[in-house]
Design an enzyme around this catalytic site. Sequence first.
Site, PDB file in Angstrom:
ATOM      1  N   SER A 121      -2.021  -3.797  11.285  1.00  0.00           N
ATOM      2  CA  SER A 121      -2.898  -2.987  12.123  1.00  0.00           C
ATOM      3  C   SER A 121      -3.748  -3.788  13.094  1.00  0.00           C
ATOM      4  O   SER A 121      -4.062  -3.305  14.166  1.00  0.00           O
ATOM      5  CB  SER A 121      -3.776  -2.088  11.253  1.00  0.00           C
ATOM      6  N   HIS A 142       1.443   2.386  11.427  1.00  0.00           N
ATOM      7  CA  HIS A 142       1.519   2.096  12.868  1.00  0.00           C
ATOM      8  C   HIS A 142       2.947   2.051  13.396  1.00  0.00           C
ATOM      9  O   HIS A 142       3.162   1.771  14.571  1.00  0.00           O
ATOM     10  CB  HIS A 142       0.796   0.785  13.182  1.00  0.00           C
ATOM     11  N   LYS A 196      -2.097   9.115  12.858  1.00  0.00           N
ATOM     12  CA  LYS A 196      -2.021   8.204  14.006  1.00  0.00           C
ATOM     13  C   LYS A 196      -1.087   8.785  15.064  1.00  0.00           C
ATOM     14  O   LYS A 196      -1.492   9.708  15.755  1.00  0.00           O
ATOM     15  CB  LYS A 196      -1.673   6.811  13.506  1.00  0.00           C
TER      16      LYS A 196
HETATM   17  C1  LIG Z   1      -4.926   3.800   9.132  1.00  0.00           C
HETATM   18  C2  LIG Z   1      -4.126   3.120   8.094  1.00  0.00           C
HETATM   19  C3  LIG Z   1      -3.980   3.665   6.824  1.00  0.00           C
HETATM   20  C4  LIG Z   1      -4.750   4.880   6.390  1.00  0.00           C
HETATM   21  O1  LIG Z   1      -4.234   6.042   6.939  1.00  0.00           O
HETATM   22  P1  LIG Z   1      -5.239   7.289   7.104  1.00  0.00           P
HETATM   23  O2  LIG Z   1      -4.321   8.452   7.231  1.00  0.00           O
HETATM   24  O3  LIG Z   1      -6.053   7.018   8.293  1.00  0.00           O
HETATM   25  O4  LIG Z   1      -6.055   7.333   5.851  1.00  0.00           O
HETATM   26  C5  LIG Z   1      -3.135   3.043   5.939  1.00  0.00           C
HETATM   27  N1  LIG Z   1      -2.481   1.919   6.272  1.00  0.00           N
HETATM   28  C6  LIG Z   1      -2.598   1.355   7.489  1.00  0.00           C
HETATM   29  C7  LIG Z   1      -1.837   0.129   7.804  1.00  0.00           C
HETATM   30  C8  LIG Z   1      -3.443   1.930   8.432  1.00  0.00           C
HETATM   31  O5  LIG Z   1      -3.603   1.354   9.618  1.00  0.00           O
END
Ligand SMILES: *Cc1c(COP(=O)(O)O)cnc(C)c1O
Length: 390
Positions: free
Chosen positions: A179, A207, A238
Amino acid sequence: MDSLDWIGDELIALDDASLLRVPTVVGSASGAEIEIGGRRLVLACSNNYLGLAADERVTAAAAAAALRWGAGSGASPLVSGLTRLGRDLERRLAAFKSSDDAVIFSSGFLANLGVIGALVGAGDVVFSDELNHASIIDGCRLSKARVEVYRHGDVDHLDALLGAGRFERALVATDTVFSMDGDLAPLPSLVEVAHRHGAMTMVDEAHGTGVLGRSGGGAVEHFGLEGQVDAVVGTLSKALGSAGGFVAGSERLCSWIRNRARPFIFDTAPAPAALGAAGAALEIIESEPWRRERLAEVREEIAGGLRRQGFDVLETVSAVIPVIVGESADALALAAAIQERGVFAPAIRPPTVAAGTARIRLSAMATFTDENVATILGAFESLDHAGESG
Ligand SMILES: *Cc1c(COP(=O)(O)O)cnc(C)c1O
């Protein structure tokens, strides 16, 4: 004397170290542009990569789902039932991920906690990339399994740790797209090494989903590894522009998750509006491949332009564009300088990233106009890494 006095001291210390965090209050929906303090800014740090969070078809589907299925879902799916809306979305997510089945959670964070805790426990081992997301780190800790951290993306190190370990059950867990660095895990060799040592595999496609792969299926599709990873975690929050998380895998894996993952069993099912929105977003991802192509084009224009200006921009194939600054105070100053020039992207500081690697984490959006891209590049023009005009 108040029992929370210590917090005041801690907050002052954080502020002194340029590490105090405060959410910026925003006065608009999350699109390519947002309103902050009465000004319109280009939002250059969102994970809403395909611009679907405020897409009218997606928000209309959210509203329709709320009207048809209610604002809340009442209880855990194991208690008051899984709506047909939720079950249909699970089936579609499974197909999108070329898997047999899927289980939806309230967030990707909870999906990671649930999946890791269901697969390993005391006496088992998890092998975890050193740059894995906080939710994987916390999932490992909560599971009570022994945690072996391997160097970032280092398959030989993983191989050596797996070879030296004695275990009955082991899990290799990794982000597919990291991320904060935006780089890709070497999935084909990670999966090969894990299989050779008889370890289970879990990947986090937060991502990758909607961004990578011919049909947006993620890094697993990008590498042609469908069916070879035991548990594929994703988020609806996302690229899908909604809220929620899921895991895709075999039928027996999903049954086990429904029986053992505490964040599934003891958490109220996600709100119907979020599920309706995610369903509409899936349809758009399938029918509008131009969004993925535009995203890649925008990333190249921004990353290339900033490198030509002399910034240290990490190489990526995802939507994440890390501009490395170094010290937290310099990253804060650079973030303030670009905000002054119409671009919002906050400084990312330790402990989210390693000390000395504070950065501006830009992210590309498929819905950036050429003007948005020009605004971003113009905001950095003739600034140095500490945000001062040179
Ligand atoms: C944002 C994120 C999460 C968490 O997902 P949410 O739906 O926002 O709780 C898990 N793993 C990674 C790599 C992330 O970037």
